[in-house]
Structures are given as C-alpha cells and as structure tokens.
Design a protein around this motif. Structure first.
Motif: not given
Lengths: 276, 304
Positions: A108, A120, A123-124, A126-127, A130, A150, A154, B24-27, B29-30, B32-33, B36
C-alpha cells in the motif's frame, strides 16, 4: 583492469556511446539556456538575433509568473516537512515492528510510487470536488494552496519513506540495547540514538520530496485552481499560448536552482548512494 | 524486529497518522473514481451512479482501443530504445575507473533532477521544423550532397533539403519519451553490472569465447534482472505520460493520459474519464504482475 573481460567496454566505441547519450541528454537544455538570451520576440527559439538579458527582466517583472514561483516554493517547503515526517514514521514502522498483514501494508505504501500520475491527479481532483474536504480558493495565502500541498505530500512521502528505510537498515541494534541497559527510556532511545542515526536519510528523503514537489506538473495541474497556479502549471499555460524567450529565461532560473540543490545533495551524500 | 503487541502505544503512534493519511488522501479518492466509473452524467454537473458498465464498454470501441494500442506501442518502442542505448552507457560507467564512476553517474542523473516540463519544452524547441535537430540533419544532408556531386551523383539525396517533421508524429513522441526515460533505464542496468561477478566473464574469455560471444552469451544473461527492472521502470511511467504526447504530439499522437485529461477538462465526462484512469491502473498492475512472475521464476532457477 588488465586485458580480458570488459575490454570491449574500454574501447572508444563505448566511450562514444556515453558521449552521444550525454549530448542527447544535455543539448536540448543547453540550447534552451542559450536562447533565453536571444533578442527576438517572435519565434525566439528559431533564429539567433543577438544577445540580450531583457527576457530575464521581463520574467522578473511578470507578476503572475513570480507569484507562481513563490507558490511552488511554498508548496515544496510545506509538503517536504510533512512528507519527511510521515516518511520517517512509515520507515520506522516498517523497520521496527512485525504486525499482521505487513506485506499488504508495504504494498500500500509503495502504491503511490507506481501508479500513473494521471490516475492520482484525477482521483484527487474528483476527491476535492466531490467530498467538500477541500480548501476554498478564496482562503488567505498560503492556506489556499492546501489542496496542492495535500496532493504533494501524498505522492512524495512514500519516496521519502523508501530512502529513510534504507538508512535505518544500517542501524546497529546494540546501540539501542546498550542505551536501554544503561537506563534510557524508549523515548530517549528514539530521540537521542535512532533520530541522529537517521539524519542522513532524513536529509536525502527531504531533498527528494522537495525535488518531486517542484517538479510535479500532472498532479498539480488537476488539483490547482485558476488562482492557485504553480510554476510548472504557469509555464505550461504560457507555452500553450506562445513560445517566447521569457519562458526560456524562467526555465533557466529553475534549472540553476536544481543544479544548486543537487550540489548541496552531493556534498551531503555520495552520488553512488543516491543512485541506489 | 519486535511484535507490535509489545509496544502498542508506540506502534499506534507510528502507524496511525500514516495509515490515516493513505486512507483519506489515497484510497478514498481512488474509491470515489471507482464508483464514478460506474456512473452516468445526468446533467452538466450531476453524476448518478447507476452501476452501468457502459463506460468500460466504450474502452473497447475502435477509437479508444486504437488509443490503448498506440500507448502500448509507443511506450514499448521507447523502452526498447532506452535499453539499447542505455546498456552500453551503463557498461561504460560500470567499467570506468572507480574515481570517475560517481561523476559519470551524476552526468546521467542530473537531467533527471531537472523539471520534466522544462525538459519537454527544451525538446519541443529542438524538434521543430526549424529546430536545431533539423539544422544538424540539414548539415549532414549538405555534406552528403556535396560529396555526391563530387563523384558526379548530383541530386542523389533529392533536389533540396526537406526538414524532417518530428512534432505531431509518432517519431517525435518516441524521441521525447526516450529523452525523459533514459536516466531511469541506465540506473538499474548499472547496478546489475556492478553486482556482477566478473570472474564469469574472465572464465568465458579464458575458455576461448570472443568479445562478441562473451557479451551476448554471458554478460547480457547475467544482467537480465537489471534489464527487466530497467524495462519496467521505463515502460510504466511511459504508459501514463501526459506531457510528452501533449507537447510533442501536438494533439495528433494522443496517448491514454491525454484522453483522460480531456474527459476531466474540456469534455467534462467524469464517469468515462474515471473508467479510463482505472483501466490504465489495471494495465499498470498487469505489467507489475508480469515482473513479479519473472522475478519469482528467476529466484526458482537460482535455487534449483
């Protein structure tokens, strides 16, 4: 080395290969730097029209370019601090303890290093759009850079963790044992013995995080807003518009900064270690 | 290494923040897409998750399928060129005198520390119709033309010098990818050569194999692990590259990342963009899995 194995490698053909590769890698950058002094507004990178430093002055007076530059440095400094701390914690965690599903955890942590930047970034973006967990663009500076910071933390802290973990592997456990035998608490062992041993790794990790942050375009492109632009994003929009020696001048300044940072890194570390 | 149970508080102090951050900032967001990617645009700003597979189905339509093949093809070509160019370069570093090695490595590494956008921009200026590379080709052409007319073969290379078009062509994009990825390829090759036991090469030479056979039958197989790593480390970033095809391909040689970007900016089709991103992610995982299998087989061969 005497005659025999690898002899062919000492021949001029091999040296020529090295030379050609070096020319290939450096010629574009040298041309870019040379043409930053070209006295030609239109098509500044095509015909040489004489020496000028006007475009450095122009870049310096371009307020939005300077702002983007300041944003980039601010983001790099803040995200480096966080990335180094998080990276060091991850490194210690993986180095010190056995725990359930450890290989999964290691995978991970390595994931942000291997996944395509565009995934990445998307996804960020969109994060932030949303979940509402994003910092509004009208927040005071440098808080408005929060989303980009942020994102940078990451993607850079796993790199820092990797570098710091390598350093930890050379830690002699006897040192910690001796300290404990002499009555040191866990906290003192950590603070007075482990941390000083980690310092070269922390510096290397921080330099890596800083460079990655300054360098990043794709992820920043997706997480930046119209008022929160970094240097690469600004240069990108400038060169979409038109190619001018001003971009060359700004790029040259950044190249020089990278050179200075690299030489600092070399003073602190041997390049052979950096390669590993 | 100790068990986490012996110091739960310390363990939690180290594990907590990093895990939380990654979650929070990696899994998330993945995640969420991922959700989507099963959604549909119901209005300009609203996406409804209907668990449809249509976004994934679109990937296999000819237009997007071609795009994927082009991405794999261009990345593959760039990787092969990087290995062919990088191998002798790595070898020349590995066989240099010890005091020179760090400096030679530095020479190769330094461009890698330079900003990717700036490097791509530099390449953009080189590759133009009136760029420096065409200058060089023009000189070579003029020299060749002069030589040809000396021996009475006027016009052997054509009437006039035609600049080569690099921008907006696959050739230009491959040159750009090689330019960006070459340092990545050289490092693993170099470290596999450094680890190599050179007595194998001596044995091969002593037993009468020539330089050529020693190179291809001993040196290359012994550094195959480095070759695989170099290939992966070049191929994966090339697959996801955005700037190189964007600036050097001029919108005519799109790779997958360019189309993903368009879905999130101009086209405003987030569900399809999400599906494309995840598909790219899965392709990356497949490549990594192939590498893991190769590594495992190599380890098995060593044991037996």
């Amino acid at each position: 080395m005497s005659a025999g194995p690898f002899q062919y490698a000492r021949k001029t053909s091999m040296r020529t290969m090295f030379l050609l590769a070096t020319i290939f890698l450096y010629a574009p950058i040298i041309v870019l730097i040379v043409f930053s002094f070209n006295d030609s507004r239109r098509g500044g990178n095509i015909v040489w029209r004489g020496f000028t430093t006007d475009y450095y002055v122009k870049a310096w007076n371009n307020a939005s370019l300077i702002e983007a530059f300041a944003n980039s440095i601010t983001i790099a400094v803040i995200s480096t601090i966080f990335a180094t701390v998080l990276g060091a914690m991850t490194a210690v965690l993986l180095w010190r303890w056995r725990f359930p599903a450890k290989p999964v955890y290691e995978g991970l942590v390595a994931l942000p290093i291997v996944i395509p930047e565009i995934c990445m970034g998307v996804s960020l973006a969109v994060f932030f759009a949303s979940t509402g967990l994003s910092i509004p663009p009208e927040a005071p500076w440098p808080l408005n850079l929060g989303n980009i910071i942020v994102a940078h933390i990451t993607f850079s802290f796993p790199f820092a963790a990797m570098v710091i973990r390598t350093r930890l592997q050379s830690f002699p456990p006897e040192m910690a044992e001796a300290a404990r035998d002499l009555g040191a608490t866990e906290w003192r062992v950590f603070w007075d013995i482990l941390i000083p041993h980690m310092v070269p790794g922390l510096i290397a990790g921080a330099l890596l995080a800083f460079t990655l942050s300054l360098d990043d375009f794709v992820i920043t492109f997706f997480t930046s807003g119209p008022n929160t632009v970094t240097f690469p994003v600004k240069v990108y929009s400038m060169l979409r518009f038109s190619v001018t020696p001003e971009i060359n001048a700004a790029s040259t300044v950044l190249i020089l900064m990278t050179l200075v940072m690299t030489f600092i890194a070399i003073r602190l570390q041997k390049p052979t270690e950096m390669a590993q | 290494m100790e068990s986490w149970r012996r110091a739960t508080a310390a363990f939690a102090a180290f594990a907590g923040p990093t895990t939380l951050w990654l979650m929070v900032f990696f899994l998330v967001p993945l995640g969420i897409i991922w959700v989507y990617s099963f959604g549909e645009n119901v209005s300009l700003t609203e996406i409804k998750t209907t668990w449809t597979w249509s976004n994934y189905a679109r990937i296999f339509e000819p237009e997007i399928a071609t795009l994927f093949w082009r991405t794999l093809w261009l990345s593959g070509i760039a990787t092969v060129v990087c290995l062919i160019v990088g191998y002798p370069v790595a070898l020349s570093i590995a066989t240099a005198e010890a005091k020179w090695k760090p400096w030679l490595l530095l020479v190769i590494m330094l461009p890698f520390w330079t900003n990717l956008l700036i490097r791509t921009y530099a390449m953009l200026n080189i590759l133009g119709a009136q760029g420096r590379l065409n200058d060089v080709i023009g000189w070579v052409w003029a020299a060749g033309d002069g030589l040809a007319s000396l021996v009475g073969l006027d016009g052997l290379f054509g009437e006039r010098f035609q600049p080569v078009t690099f921008l907006g062509t696959q050739l230009g994009v491959v040159i750009g990818l090689v330019y960006v990825q070459l340092p990545f390829a050289i490092l693993p090759l170099y470290s596999s050569m450094e680890r190599l036991d050179r007595s194998y090469l001596e044995a091969s030479m002593d037993l009468g194999a020539g330089q050529f056979r020693t190179f291809f039958l001993v040196l290359v197989p012994l550094t195959s692990a480095g070759l695989v790593t170099a290939a992966i480390i070049t191929f994966i970033p090339a697959l996801g590259s955005f700037l190189t095809p964007d600036l050097l391909g001029r919108g005519q040689v799109d790779m997958i990342a360019n189309v993903i970007e368009r879905q999130f900016k101009k086209a405003n089709d987030w569900p399809f963009g999400s599906a494309l991103s995840l598909f790219l992610l899965y392709v990356t995982f497949i490549v990594l899995a192939v590498k893991a299998i190769i590594d495992m087989q190599a380890a098995k061969r060593r044991r037996s």
